[in-house]
Write a protein that holds these residues in place. Structure first.
Motif, PDB file in Angstrom:
ATOM      1  N   THR A 407       6.011 -19.437 -41.363  1.00  0.00           N
ATOM      2  CA  THR A 407       7.347 -19.715 -41.565  1.00  0.00           C
ATOM      3  C   THR A 407       8.222 -18.565 -41.053  1.00  0.00           C
ATOM      4  O   THR A 407       9.644 -18.958 -40.610  1.00  0.00           O
ATOM      5  CB  THR A 407       7.722 -20.072 -43.018  1.00  0.00           C
ATOM      6  OG1 THR A 407       7.601 -18.860 -44.055  1.00  0.00           O
ATOM      7  CG2 THR A 407       6.877 -21.214 -43.612  1.00  0.00           C
ATOM      8  N   GLY A 408       8.010 -17.492 -41.010  1.00  0.00           N
ATOM      9  CA  GLY A 408       8.985 -16.261 -40.563  1.00  0.00           C
ATOM     10  C   GLY A 408       9.732 -15.821 -41.838  1.00  0.00           C
ATOM     11  O   GLY A 408      10.439 -14.970 -41.592  1.00  0.00           O
ATOM     12  N   ASP A 409       9.479 -16.472 -42.920  1.00  0.00           N
ATOM     13  CA  ASP A 409      10.422 -15.766 -43.996  1.00  0.00           C
ATOM     14  C   ASP A 409       9.711 -14.655 -44.353  1.00  0.00           C
ATOM     15  O   ASP A 409      10.555 -13.781 -45.130  1.00  0.00           O
ATOM     16  CB  ASP A 409      10.057 -16.869 -45.407  1.00  0.00           C
ATOM     17  CG  ASP A 409      11.018 -18.238 -44.832  1.00  0.00           C
ATOM     18  OD1 ASP A 409      11.766 -18.146 -43.927  1.00  0.00           O
ATOM     19  OD2 ASP A 409      10.408 -19.350 -45.341  1.00  0.00           O
ATOM     20  N   SER A 410       8.531 -14.164 -44.439  1.00  0.00           N
ATOM     21  CA  SER A 410       7.996 -13.111 -44.710  1.00  0.00           C
ATOM     22  C   SER A 410       6.825 -12.523 -43.779  1.00  0.00           C
ATOM     23  O   SER A 410       6.505 -13.255 -43.238  1.00  0.00           O
ATOM     24  CB  SER A 410       7.357 -12.863 -46.192  1.00  0.00           C
ATOM     25  OG  SER A 410       6.251 -13.866 -46.464  1.00  0.00           O
ATOM     26  N   ASP A 411       6.302 -11.353 -43.997  1.00  0.00           N
ATOM     27  CA  ASP A 411       5.435 -10.861 -43.158  1.00  0.00           C
ATOM     28  C   ASP A 411       5.515 -10.936 -41.524  1.00  0.00           C
ATOM     29  O   ASP A 411       6.737 -10.672 -41.271  1.00  0.00           O
ATOM     30  CB  ASP A 411       3.788 -11.456 -43.488  1.00  0.00           C
ATOM     31  CG  ASP A 411       3.640 -11.164 -44.797  1.00  0.00           C
ATOM     32  OD1 ASP A 411       3.781 -10.074 -45.460  1.00  0.00           O
ATOM     33  OD2 ASP A 411       2.980 -12.206 -45.693  1.00  0.00           O
ATOM     34  N   LEU A 412       4.655 -11.192 -40.611  1.00  0.00           N
ATOM     35  CA  LEU A 412       4.944 -11.229 -39.229  1.00  0.00           C
ATOM     36  C   LEU A 412       4.551 -12.800 -38.844  1.00  0.00           C
ATOM     37  O   LEU A 412       3.838 -13.446 -39.391  1.00  0.00           O
ATOM     38  CB  LEU A 412       3.463 -10.561 -38.724  1.00  0.00           C
ATOM     39  CG  LEU A 412       3.710  -8.957 -38.946  1.00  0.00           C
ATOM     40  CD1 LEU A 412       2.385  -8.330 -38.438  1.00  0.00           C
ATOM     41  CD2 LEU A 412       4.953  -8.119 -38.743  1.00  0.00           C
ATOM     42  N   TYR A 413       5.542 -13.242 -37.922  1.00  0.00           N
ATOM     43  CA  TYR A 413       5.617 -14.640 -37.633  1.00  0.00           C
ATOM     44  C   TYR A 413       5.469 -14.532 -36.152  1.00  0.00           C
ATOM     45  O   TYR A 413       6.308 -13.890 -35.219  1.00  0.00           O
ATOM     46  CB  TYR A 413       6.848 -15.189 -37.918  1.00  0.00           C
ATOM     47  CG  TYR A 413       7.135 -16.646 -37.281  1.00  0.00           C
ATOM     48  CD1 TYR A 413       6.203 -17.686 -37.794  1.00  0.00           C
ATOM     49  CD2 TYR A 413       7.776 -16.804 -36.230  1.00  0.00           C
ATOM     50  CE1 TYR A 413       6.315 -19.113 -37.205  1.00  0.00           C
ATOM     51  CE2 TYR A 413       8.077 -18.127 -35.526  1.00  0.00           C
ATOM     52  CZ  TYR A 413       7.315 -19.183 -36.288  1.00  0.00           C
ATOM     53  OH  TYR A 413       7.308 -20.356 -35.508  1.00  0.00           O
ATOM     54  N   ILE A 414       4.191 -15.258 -35.472  1.00  0.00           N
ATOM     55  CA  ILE A 414       4.279 -15.161 -33.851  1.00  0.00           C
ATOM     56  C   ILE A 414       4.225 -16.413 -33.625  1.00  0.00           C
ATOM     57  O   ILE A 414       3.469 -17.333 -33.945  1.00  0.00           O
ATOM     58  CB  ILE A 414       2.797 -14.580 -33.678  1.00  0.00           C
ATOM     59  CG1 ILE A 414       2.849 -13.117 -34.027  1.00  0.00           C
ATOM     60  CG2 ILE A 414       2.708 -14.477 -32.083  1.00  0.00           C
ATOM     61  CD1 ILE A 414       1.582 -12.256 -33.909  1.00  0.00           C
ATOM     62  N   ASP A 415       5.281 -16.916 -32.747  1.00  0.00           N
ATOM     63  CA  ASP A 415       5.591 -18.425 -32.479  1.00  0.00           C
ATOM     64  C   ASP A 415       4.237 -18.342 -31.211  1.00  0.00           C
ATOM     65  O   ASP A 415       3.716 -17.705 -30.712  1.00  0.00           O
ATOM     66  CB  ASP A 415       6.849 -18.423 -31.667  1.00  0.00           C
ATOM     67  CG  ASP A 415       7.297 -19.731 -31.508  1.00  0.00           C
ATOM     68  OD1 ASP A 415       6.545 -20.751 -31.743  1.00  0.00           O
ATOM     69  OD2 ASP A 415       8.411 -20.307 -30.812  1.00  0.00           O
ATOM     70  N   ASP A 416       3.927 -19.821 -30.716  1.00  0.00           N
ATOM     71  CA  ASP A 416       3.170 -20.184 -29.945  1.00  0.00           C
ATOM     72  C   ASP A 416       3.679 -19.472 -28.706  1.00  0.00           C
ATOM     73  O   ASP A 416       4.804 -19.619 -28.367  1.00  0.00           O
ATOM     74  CB  ASP A 416       3.101 -21.618 -29.681  1.00  0.00           C
ATOM     75  CG  ASP A 416       2.592 -22.312 -30.883  1.00  0.00           C
ATOM     76  OD1 ASP A 416       1.948 -21.744 -31.872  1.00  0.00           O
ATOM     77  OD2 ASP A 416       2.918 -23.679 -31.143  1.00  0.00           O
ATOM     78  N   THR A 417       2.883 -18.924 -27.880  1.00  0.00           N
ATOM     79  CA  THR A 417       3.384 -17.879 -26.661  1.00  0.00           C
ATOM     80  C   THR A 417       2.353 -18.317 -25.429  1.00  0.00           C
ATOM     81  O   THR A 417       1.454 -18.334 -25.543  1.00  0.00           O
ATOM     82  CB  THR A 417       3.141 -16.727 -26.930  1.00  0.00           C
ATOM     83  OG1 THR A 417       4.032 -16.293 -28.144  1.00  0.00           O
ATOM     84  CG2 THR A 417       3.868 -15.789 -25.808  1.00  0.00           C
ATOM     85  N   THR A 418       2.894 -18.586 -24.347  1.00  0.00           N
ATOM     86  CA  THR A 418       2.229 -19.139 -23.027  1.00  0.00           C
ATOM     87  C   THR A 418       3.025 -18.340 -21.902  1.00  0.00           C
ATOM     88  O   THR A 418       4.179 -18.340 -22.121  1.00  0.00           O
ATOM     89  CB  THR A 418       2.198 -20.466 -23.072  1.00  0.00           C
ATOM     90  OG1 THR A 418       1.571 -20.997 -24.032  1.00  0.00           O
ATOM     91  CG2 THR A 418       1.595 -21.160 -21.631  1.00  0.00           C
ATOM     92  N   ILE A 419       2.141 -17.975 -21.169  1.00  0.00           N
ATOM     93  CA  ILE A 419       2.710 -17.240 -19.789  1.00  0.00           C
ATOM     94  C   ILE A 419       1.694 -17.412 -18.643  1.00  0.00           C
ATOM     95  O   ILE A 419       0.648 -17.479 -18.612  1.00  0.00           O
ATOM     96  CB  ILE A 419       2.608 -15.595 -20.070  1.00  0.00           C
ATOM     97  CG1 ILE A 419       3.419 -15.246 -21.320  1.00  0.00           C
ATOM     98  CG2 ILE A 419       3.118 -14.954 -19.125  1.00  0.00           C
ATOM     99  CD1 ILE A 419       3.183 -13.809 -21.662  1.00  0.00           C
ATOM    100  N   ILE A 420       2.425 -17.904 -17.742  1.00  0.00           N
ATOM    101  CA  ILE A 420       1.602 -17.959 -16.241  1.00  0.00           C
ATOM    102  C   ILE A 420       2.320 -16.867 -15.218  1.00  0.00           C
ATOM    103  O   ILE A 420       3.582 -16.818 -15.140  1.00  0.00           O
ATOM    104  CB  ILE A 420       2.021 -19.441 -15.618  1.00  0.00           C
ATOM    105  CG1 ILE A 420       1.300 -20.483 -16.510  1.00  0.00           C
ATOM    106  CG2 ILE A 420       1.204 -19.348 -14.397  1.00  0.00           C
ATOM    107  CD1 ILE A 420       1.505 -21.809 -15.980  1.00  0.00           C
ATOM    108  N   VAL A 421       1.537 -16.184 -14.442  1.00  0.00           N
ATOM    109  CA  VAL A 421       1.923 -15.240 -13.594  1.00  0.00           C
ATOM    110  C   VAL A 421       1.373 -15.496 -12.491  1.00  0.00           C
ATOM    111  O   VAL A 421       0.137 -15.840 -12.297  1.00  0.00           O
ATOM    112  CB  VAL A 421       1.433 -13.810 -13.995  1.00  0.00           C
ATOM    113  CG1 VAL A 421       1.823 -12.840 -12.914  1.00  0.00           C
ATOM    114  CG2 VAL A 421       1.938 -13.514 -15.205  1.00  0.00           C
ATOM    115  N   CYS A 422       2.176 -15.912 -11.270  1.00  0.00           N
ATOM    116  CA  CYS A 422       1.765 -16.454 -10.030  1.00  0.00           C
ATOM    117  C   CYS A 422       2.525 -15.307  -9.018  1.00  0.00           C
ATOM    118  O   CYS A 422       3.690 -15.625  -8.755  1.00  0.00           O
ATOM    119  CB  CYS A 422       2.237 -17.703  -9.988  1.00  0.00           C
ATOM    120  SG  CYS A 422       1.984 -18.469  -8.252  1.00  0.00           S
ATOM    121  N   PRO A 423       1.536 -14.715  -8.133  1.00  0.00           N
ATOM    122  CA  PRO A 423       2.031 -13.978  -7.153  1.00  0.00           C
ATOM    123  C   PRO A 423       2.339 -14.773  -6.067  1.00  0.00           C
ATOM    124  O   PRO A 423       1.843 -15.994  -5.673  1.00  0.00           O
ATOM    125  CB  PRO A 423       1.008 -13.137  -6.635  1.00  0.00           C
ATOM    126  CG  PRO A 423      -0.343 -13.831  -7.386  1.00  0.00           C
ATOM    127  CD  PRO A 423       0.251 -14.429  -8.378  1.00  0.00           C
TER     128      PRO A 423
END
Length: 425
Positions: A407-423
């Motif tokens: 929930t982000g109310d306590s401790d550590l909250y990590i949202d879904d995270t997605t990355i594309i790197v394209c040269p």
């Protein structure tokens, strides 16, 4: 027992869903919290049968919310839908096409794709006010339940289309996922340029647009900085006209139809769906839904002539808003003093070789390093440096299930995270 930095680095890399594609394209999606499904998705496809010469390239990141049906459907079907439409459009045209024409094409095809999502709902239930309450649950739990779930949930879209000549790039922005172009301007970091604006209530122009689109007598349009008190996203993928039994409405956005269809759909249909998130409710916004639609998806499509910037060794980065949240640090390691750093600038610094360690330490309050995972996936490298870098304590913490919050109310909250790197060289 705590892991060493190298052990934590290896464990983190194994926990990532990462792939490397032809052309040096690197992608990752990440969600370490136990019992929490990752609702992000990414797409990397080459289209070999469009026009002449080499393949066209299509990239996308999607950030689902309020369930996974919309994002799964989009990941699976939107690329094929656009591919087929582009092949038909360019049949016989050879190498002749105008950049502005392709921009308009992308907007219109996304509209057509999304129209089908809303039309499927109204076809099954033209007027929910006339629906016998005894038949609601059998309808929602029957063979067409996926149609209602697909419309109830939603997704953002950040995508890019690159032509076969590798001379033209079209960036598409809907919602608060991002597309950033990095280029080598000779400084201590790559120059970062956001290609499309964020479509959420934190963007002043979006806040004003939503507010001014409805009567001043409505007081809950933007409650607690969220649309009808629920969504921070203000745009998705555009829909055109959907016919109901009593009136015609213009609806724009992929999913989130509680915010676009008349209130009766929320009260009698969408709020009756069983949530995918346990006790977290499916919101009933019918009381605040007075003058729909509230969520729009007028897409921003931005064209770049790659031939003109080739000497600057450009790189395209697509990412979901989990990146913004990590950089800000409000739910991680900077709860009392969130960073105000521009994500485009931070990404430019992270992908420069060597990294500017001093400037990035001021952002994250931990040390980072060039080639954090050796010669491995560069999207994983970005993510690893952002979350912990060389800080062995932080790397252990983000991999400790007991410390991760949903929930982000306590401790550590990590949202879904997605990355594309394209040269783009």
């Amino acid at each position: 027992m705590a892991m060493s930095l190298d052990e934590a680095r290896d464990a983190f890399t194994r926990s990532c869903n990462a792939r490397t594609f032809d052309g040096g394209i690197h992608a990752v999606t990440f969600q370490p919290t136990p019992n929490r499904a990752n609702e992000d998705r990414y797409v990397v496809e080459e289209w070999n049968d469009v026009g002449l010469g080499s393949p066209w390239l299509f990239l996308a990141v999607l950030d689902g919310h309020a369930g996974s049906e919309a994002v799964i459907y989009t990941e699976k079907h939107l690329p094929t839908f656009l591919h087929n439409a582009l092949r038909s459009k360019l049949a016989g045209a050879g190498a002749q096409y105008a950049a502005a024409d392709i921009s308009s094409f992308l907007r219109s095809q996304i509209e057509a794709f999304d129209y089908e999502i809303g039309a499927a709902v109204t076809a099954l239930c033209p007027d929910p006010r006339e629906l016998d309450p005894r038949y609601i649950q059998p309808l929602l739990n029957g063979p067409n339940s996926h149609i209602f779930r697909r419309a109830s949930s939603g997704t953002t879209l950040s995508a890019a289309l690159i032509d076969w000549k590798k001379e033209n790039l079209w960036a598409i922005g809907l919602g608060d996922s991002s597309a950033v172009l990095l280029s080598d301007e000779g400084g201590s970091a790559l120059a970062g340029k956001r290609l499309t604006p964020l479509h959420n209530t934190s963007t002043p122009s979006e806040y004003a647009r939503v507010k001014l689109s409805h009567p001043t007598s409505e007081h809950n349009i933007l409650k607690d900085q969220r649309v009808l008190g629920v969504l921070s996203v203000t745009r998705g993928v555009e829909l055109k006209l959907i016919k109901t039994k009593t009136r015609s409405y213009h609806y724009i956005a992929l999913g989130d139809f509680s915010f676009k269809l008349p209130a009766a759909y929320s009260a009698n249909i969408f709020s009756k769906l069983r949530s995918e998130h346990g006790d977290f409710p499916v919101h009933d916004v019918s009381n605040a839904n007075i003058s729909p639609p509230y969520i729009t998806s007028t897409s921003d499509v931005y064209h770049i002539n790659l031939a003109s910037i080739r000497e600057k060794k450009p790189t395209l980065v697509l990412y979901t808003d989990g990146v913004n949240n990590i950089i800000e640090g409000r739910f991680l390691f900077r709860k009392d003093d969130p960073s105000r750093a521009d994500p485009a600038t931070v990404l430019g610094a992270l992908l420069h070789e060597p990294v500017d360690e001093a400037s990035l330490e001021s952002v994250f309050e931990h040390k980072v390093e060039s080639r954090w995972n050796g010669d491995g996936n560069r999207a994983v490298e970005i993510l690893g440096n952002m979350l912990g870098g060389r800080d062995v304590i932080r790397m252990n913490e983000i991999l400790t299930p007991e410390l991760l919050s949903t929930t982000g109310d306590s401790d550590l909250y990590i949202d879904d995270t997605t990355i594309i790197v394209c040269p783009l060289k």
